[in-house]
Design an enzyme around this catalytic site. Structure first.
Site, PDB file in Angstrom:
ATOM      1  N   GLY A   1      44.583  37.064  40.965  1.00 23.37           N
ATOM      2  CA  GLY A   1      45.830  38.182  40.452  1.00 23.37           C
ATOM      3  C   GLY A   1      45.178  39.194  39.411  1.00 23.37           C
ATOM      4  N   ASP A   2      46.211  40.152  39.150  1.00 24.81           N
ATOM      5  CA  ASP A   2      45.640  41.141  38.160  1.00 24.81           C
ATOM      6  C   ASP A   2      47.311  41.752  37.842  1.00 24.81           C
ATOM      7  OD1 ASP A   2      43.386  42.227  36.646  1.00 24.81           O
ATOM      8  OD2 ASP A   2      44.679  44.020  37.368  1.00 24.81           O
TER       9      ASP A   2
ATOM     10  N   GLN B   1      33.963  43.642  36.321  1.00 28.69           N
ATOM     11  CA  GLN B   1      33.983  42.147  36.760  1.00 28.69           C
ATOM     12  C   GLN B   1      32.647  41.483  36.839  1.00 28.69           C
ATOM     13  OE1 GLN B   1      37.482  41.231  37.355  1.00 28.69           O
ATOM     14  NE2 GLN B   1      36.719  39.232  36.956  1.00 28.69           N
TER      15      GLN B   1
ATOM     16  N   ASN C   1      51.477  38.439  32.107  1.00 26.55           N
ATOM     17  CA  ASN C   1      50.708  37.356  31.822  1.00 26.55           C
ATOM     18  C   ASN C   1      49.797  37.249  30.666  1.00 26.55           C
ATOM     19  OD1 ASN C   1      48.070  36.023  32.918  1.00 26.55           O
ATOM     20  ND2 ASN C   1      49.672  34.800  33.512  1.00 26.55           N
TER      21      ASN C   1
ATOM     22  N   LYS D   1      31.314  40.554  33.483  1.00 24.49           N
ATOM     23  CA  LYS D   1      32.264  39.703  32.840  1.00 24.49           C
ATOM     24  C   LYS D   1      31.990  38.268  33.487  1.00 24.49           C
ATOM     25  CE  LYS D   1      36.534  40.756  33.249  1.00 24.49           C
ATOM     26  NZ  LYS D   1      38.050  40.858  33.418  1.00 24.49           N
TER      27      LYS D   1
ATOM     28  N   THR E   1      43.491  33.685  30.401  1.00 27.33           N
ATOM     29  CA  THR E   1      43.342  35.115  29.816  1.00 27.33           C
ATOM     30  C   THR E   1      43.839  35.310  28.530  1.00 27.33           C
ATOM     31  OG1 THR E   1      43.477  35.710  32.091  1.00 27.33           O
ATOM     32  CG2 THR E   1      43.086  37.500  30.559  1.00 27.33           C
TER      33      THR E   1
ATOM     34  N   LYS F   1      36.883  43.559  43.175  1.00 23.48           N
ATOM     35  CA  LYS F   1      38.083  43.752  42.819  1.00 23.48           C
ATOM     36  C   LYS F   1      38.676  44.317  43.850  1.00 23.48           C
ATOM     37  CE  LYS F   1      40.808  43.464  39.128  1.00 23.48           C
ATOM     38  NZ  LYS F   1      40.613  42.636  37.840  1.00 23.48           N
TER      39      LYS F   1
ATOM     40  N   SER G   1      39.401  30.642  36.864  1.00 23.36           N
ATOM     41  CA  SER G   1      39.422  30.778  38.131  1.00 23.36           C
ATOM     42  C   SER G   1      38.196  30.208  38.574  1.00 23.36           C
ATOM     43  CB  SER G   1      39.290  32.269  38.493  1.00 23.36           C
ATOM     44  OG  SER G   1      40.653  32.935  38.567  1.00 23.36           O
TER      45      SER G   1
ATOM     46  N   LYS H   1      34.096  37.695  43.255  1.00 20.53           N
ATOM     47  CA  LYS H   1      35.155  37.217  42.792  1.00 20.53           C
ATOM     48  C   LYS H   1      35.807  38.246  41.771  1.00 20.53           C
ATOM     49  CE  LYS H   1      37.661  33.667  41.383  1.00 20.53           C
ATOM     50  NZ  LYS H   1      38.850  34.828  41.899  1.00 20.53           N
TER      51      LYS H   1
HETATM   52  P1  NDP Z   1      51.298  41.878  34.382  1.00 22.30           P
HETATM   53  O1  NDP Z   1      51.452  42.566  35.881  1.00 22.30           O
HETATM   54  O2  NDP Z   1      51.557  40.636  34.359  1.00 22.30           O
HETATM   55  O3  NDP Z   1      51.534  42.512  33.076  1.00 22.30           O
HETATM   56  C1  NDP Z   1      51.203  43.995  32.989  1.00 22.30           C
HETATM   57  C2  NDP Z   1      51.855  44.469  31.537  1.00 22.30           C
HETATM   58  O4  NDP Z   1      51.199  45.536  31.346  1.00 22.30           O
HETATM   59  C3  NDP Z   1      53.371  44.590  31.847  1.00 22.30           C
HETATM   60  O5  NDP Z   1      53.973  44.573  30.616  1.00 22.30           O
HETATM   61  C4  NDP Z   1      53.424  45.901  32.212  1.00 22.30           C
HETATM   62  O6  NDP Z   1      54.414  46.858  32.010  1.00 22.30           O
HETATM   63  C5  NDP Z   1      52.148  46.840  31.369  1.00 22.30           C
HETATM   64  N1  NDP Z   1      51.584  47.760  32.229  1.00 22.30           N
HETATM   65  C6  NDP Z   1      50.924  47.850  33.336  1.00 22.30           C
HETATM   66  N2  NDP Z   1      50.645  49.080  33.634  1.00 22.30           N
HETATM   67  C7  NDP Z   1      50.843  50.052  32.539  1.00 22.30           C
HETATM   68  C8  NDP Z   1      50.768  51.181  32.385  1.00 22.30           C
HETATM   69  N3  NDP Z   1      50.064  52.091  33.213  1.00 22.30           N
HETATM   70  N4  NDP Z   1      51.361  51.795  31.126  1.00 22.30           N
HETATM   71  C9  NDP Z   1      51.786  50.894  30.243  1.00 22.30           C
HETATM   72  N5  NDP Z   1      52.024  49.447  30.604  1.00 22.30           N
HETATM   73  C10 NDP Z   1      51.547  49.223  31.447  1.00 22.30           C
HETATM   74  O7  NDP Z   1      49.305  41.888  34.534  1.00 22.30           O
HETATM   75  P2  NDP Z   1      48.510  41.119  33.492  1.00 22.30           P
HETATM   76  O8  NDP Z   1      48.992  40.779  32.207  1.00 22.30           O
HETATM   77  O9  NDP Z   1      47.789  40.161  34.515  1.00 22.30           O
HETATM   78  O10 NDP Z   1      47.408  42.134  33.184  1.00 22.30           O
HETATM   79  C11 NDP Z   1      47.323  42.749  32.167  1.00 22.30           C
HETATM   80  C12 NDP Z   1      46.007  43.572  31.826  1.00 22.30           C
HETATM   81  O11 NDP Z   1      44.907  42.297  31.520  1.00 22.30           O
HETATM   82  C13 NDP Z   1      45.303  44.469  32.907  1.00 22.30           C
HETATM   83  O12 NDP Z   1      44.361  45.086  32.384  1.00 22.30           O
HETATM   84  C14 NDP Z   1      44.425  43.126  33.841  1.00 22.30           C
HETATM   85  O13 NDP Z   1      43.241  43.987  34.346  1.00 22.30           O
HETATM   86  C15 NDP Z   1      43.828  42.487  32.708  1.00 22.30           C
HETATM   87  N6  NDP Z   1      43.390  40.873  32.865  1.00 22.30           N
HETATM   88  C16 NDP Z   1      44.169  40.247  33.621  1.00 22.30           C
HETATM   89  C17 NDP Z   1      43.856  39.055  33.935  1.00 22.30           C
HETATM   90  C18 NDP Z   1      44.721  37.869  34.658  1.00 22.30           C
HETATM   91  O14 NDP Z   1      44.165  36.847  34.550  1.00 22.30           O
HETATM   92  N7  NDP Z   1      45.802  38.367  35.182  1.00 22.30           N
HETATM   93  C19 NDP Z   1      42.302  38.559  33.404  1.00 22.30           C
HETATM   94  C20 NDP Z   1      41.655  39.511  32.800  1.00 22.30           C
HETATM   95  C21 NDP Z   1      42.129  40.937  32.615  1.00 22.30           C
HETATM   96  P3  NDP Z   1      55.605  47.327  33.218  1.00 22.30           P
HETATM   97  O15 NDP Z   1      56.112  46.124  33.591  1.00 22.30           O
HETATM   98  O16 NDP Z   1      56.333  48.338  32.705  1.00 22.30           O
HETATM   99  O17 NDP Z   1      54.439  47.988  34.370  1.00 22.30           O
HETATM  100  O1  2IT Z   2      40.189  40.836  35.307  1.00 17.58           O
HETATM  101  C1  2IT Z   2      40.050  39.803  35.717  1.00 17.58           C
HETATM  102  O2  2IT Z   2      39.125  38.975  35.091  1.00 17.58           O
HETATM  103  C2  2IT Z   2      41.140  39.181  36.457  1.00 17.58           C
HETATM  104  N1  2IT Z   2      42.033  39.855  36.792  1.00 17.58           N
HETATM  105  C3  2IT Z   2      40.881  37.705  36.997  1.00 17.58           C
HETATM  106  C4  2IT Z   2      40.007  37.654  37.988  1.00 17.58           C
HETATM  107  C5  2IT Z   2      40.040  36.373  38.536  1.00 17.58           C
HETATM  108  O3  2IT Z   2      39.475  36.173  39.636  1.00 17.58           O
HETATM  109  O4  2IT Z   2      40.609  35.138  38.056  1.00 17.58           O
END
Ligand code: NDP
Ligand code: 2IT
Length: 447
Positions: free
Chosen positions: A165-166, A111, A240, A114, A209, A126, A379, A90
């Site tokens: 998603g991520d 993961q 997100n 976590k 998250t 992943k 999830s 997952k």
């Molecule tokens: P999104 O794609 O929704 O948003 C990512 C954000 O981070 C954007 O603002 C983006 O800016 C910025 N970003 C991405 N890459 C870079 C970079 N290399 N340098 C600077 N800024 C960057 O992703 P999420 O919000 O879903 O994910 C954000 C973080 O949270 C990640 O580390 C992800 O692994 C983690 N995460 C997400 C979960 C989820 O449920 N979605 C769960 C647990 C962890 P720009 O638009 O300019 O690229």
């Molecule tokens: O990093 C993470 O935990 C996620 N991107 C969410 C993974 C999931 O299966 O919901």
């Protein structure tokens, strides 16, 4: 002890050369878990951590698709099936040009721990691609997602491997991939999470998250007789995780003063309120614009091009963008400016040296594998609802999320409390996450 850790890491490194992010994640776990393992007879001679550092399976595949100009494009797709000792693989899918084997292996490794912490039966995985959704039309994103799923579908399933998603993968991408999976398999199952509400999704999954991270920060603060009320909060990212962390902070009476993207950060001294956050959500999720446009709508705010928000004075920092976005210098600046709590929404946003600074200054510091686990936890709740063919209410899911974050906080205390009462959440999360997976692996023999 140092010698044991060093020789373990050099053995892992010899097989994983040129994978700096993966080695960074393994090192952090090794440094906290090996001192625990050596004191536990049951793990002796079982090479559990070495087995955990080796993915059960790595899939790499070509993803060809046709852009709007009729040109054929080629990307690389991946799925790392890291560990299935406590449940099916997952974890999310990331679409970003920086995606490579090292990045996805670090994410898959994290993961596993976590998911173990969530209390739910989920193994770790992943995947993703070096495809960049930025600047692509909806039709291009759809064709890419369909091509990606046309290979991935044969490797996944609701009892086998359940992606989500991520970075770069949100509701739109999950929709296109789910549609293609369903068409290829002729089956409507819970094979992906983060689905839309009318087709098997869970309420609160988009929020989970960010909300979960704030619930975790609340738990840390409460243990120190503090609350979020009136605290100033610096958040990185505007995707997100950042959006819903900001929403929950605002609801709990904190003042959010920054958001960012890869071009820079915005600082709003008056605070980002609900109305301004609604503007950001529309900007980022529908118009797919840049955070710099915030200052056009709210001219009293400032935009700092090419900079990260950690130079901003705050009580609480929630790094919510990407890995290694907060280094030693940033950590020193946060501490100097009075920051008392750092809770990671992103995966591994703080470098090893930054974490050392937080620990040295006894800052409340939560590693992503504990504090951002709310996303994958909901999830897991989405999977449970899909299996039940039933939906829980918003209040029910939110209450379960809160309960899970509280449990994770308790687990961190159980294994991370030091003799002076300081909670080392890194140590706590790593050991608690390890124990459940390791015990399952012991029970299942050498597989
Ligand atoms: P999104 O794609 O929704 O948003 C990512 C954000 O981070 C954007 O603002 C983006 O800016 C910025 N970003 C991405 N890459 C870079 C970079 N290399 N340098 C600077 N800024 C960057 O992703 P999420 O919000 O879903 O994910 C954000 C973080 O949270 C990640 O580390 C992800 O692994 C983690 N995460 C997400 C979960 C989820 O449920 N979605 C769960 C647990 C962890 P720009 O638009 O300019 O690229
Ligand atoms: O990093 C993470 O935990 C996620 N991107 C969410 C993974 C999931 O299966 O919901």
């Amino acid at each position: 002890m140092e010698q044991i850790i060093k020789s373990f890491l050099s053995e892992v490194e010899s097989k994983n050369r040129n994978e700096p992010e993966f080695m960074q994640a393994v090192q952090e776990v090794a440094e906290t878990v090996i001192p625990y393992i050596v004191k536990q007879d049951i793990y002796h001679g079982k090479n559990i951590l070495l087995r955990m550092a080796e993915p059960e399976r790595v899939l790499m595949f070509r993803v060809s698709w046709v852009d709007d100009q009729g040109e054929i494009r080629v990307n690389r797709g991946y799925r790392i099936e890291m560990n299935s000792a406590i449940g099916p693989y997952k974890g999310g899918l990331r679409f970003h040009p920086s995606v490579d084997l090292s990045v996805l292996k670090f994410l898959a490794f994290e993961q596993v721990f976590k998911n173990s912490l969530t209390t739910l039966p989920m193994g770790g995985g992943k995947g993703g691609s070096d495809f960049d959704p930025k600047g692509k039309s909806d039709a291009e994103v759809m064709r890419f997602c369909q091509s990606f799923m046309t290979e991935l579908f044969r490797h996944i399933g609701p009892n086998k491997d359940i992606p989500a998603g991520d970075i770069g993968v949100g509701g739109r991408e999950i929709g296109y991939m789910f549609g293609q999976y369903k068409r290829l398999k002729n089956e409507f199952t819970g094979v992906l999470t983060g689905k839309g509400i009318s087709w098997g999704g869970s309420l609160i999954r988009p929020e989970a998250t960010g909300y979960g991270n704030v619930y975790f920060a609340e738990n840390m603060l409460q243990k120190n007789s503090q609350t979020l009320e009136g605290k100033s909060v610096v958040i990185s990212g505007s995707g997100n995780v950042a959006q819903y962390a900001a929403e929950k902070c605002i609801q709990l009476g904190a003042k959010v003063v920054t958001l960012s993207d890869s071009s820079g950060y915005i600082y709003d001294a008056e605070g980002i309120d609900e109305e301004k956050l609604a503007f950001v959500m529309e900007l980022k999720n529908n118009r797919r614009g840049r955070i710099s446009e915030y200052v056009e709508a709210y001219p009293s705010a400032q935009f700092f091009a090419g900079k990260r928000p950690w130079e901003t004075p705050c009580d609480i920092a929630l790094p919510s963008a990407t890995q290694n976005e907060l280094d030693e210098k940033d950590a020193i600046s946060l501490v100097k400016n009075g920051c008392m709590c750092v809770s990671e929404g992103a995966n591994m946003p703080s470098t090893h040296k930054a974490i050392a600074i937080f620990h040295k200054h006894k800052i409340l510091f939560a590693p992503g594998k504990a504090s951002n686990a709310g996303g994958v936890a909901v999830s897991g709740l989405e999977m449970a609802q899909n299996s039940l063919r039933y939906n829980w209410t918003r209040e029910e899911v939110d209450a379960k999320l809160k309960g899970i974050m509280h449990e994770i906080h308790n687990s961190c205390i159980q294994y991370g409390e030091e003799s002076d009462g300081y909670i080392n959440y890194v140590k706590g999360a790593n050991i608690a996450g390890f124990v459940k997976v390791a015990d399952a692996m012991l029970a299942q023999g050498v597989v």
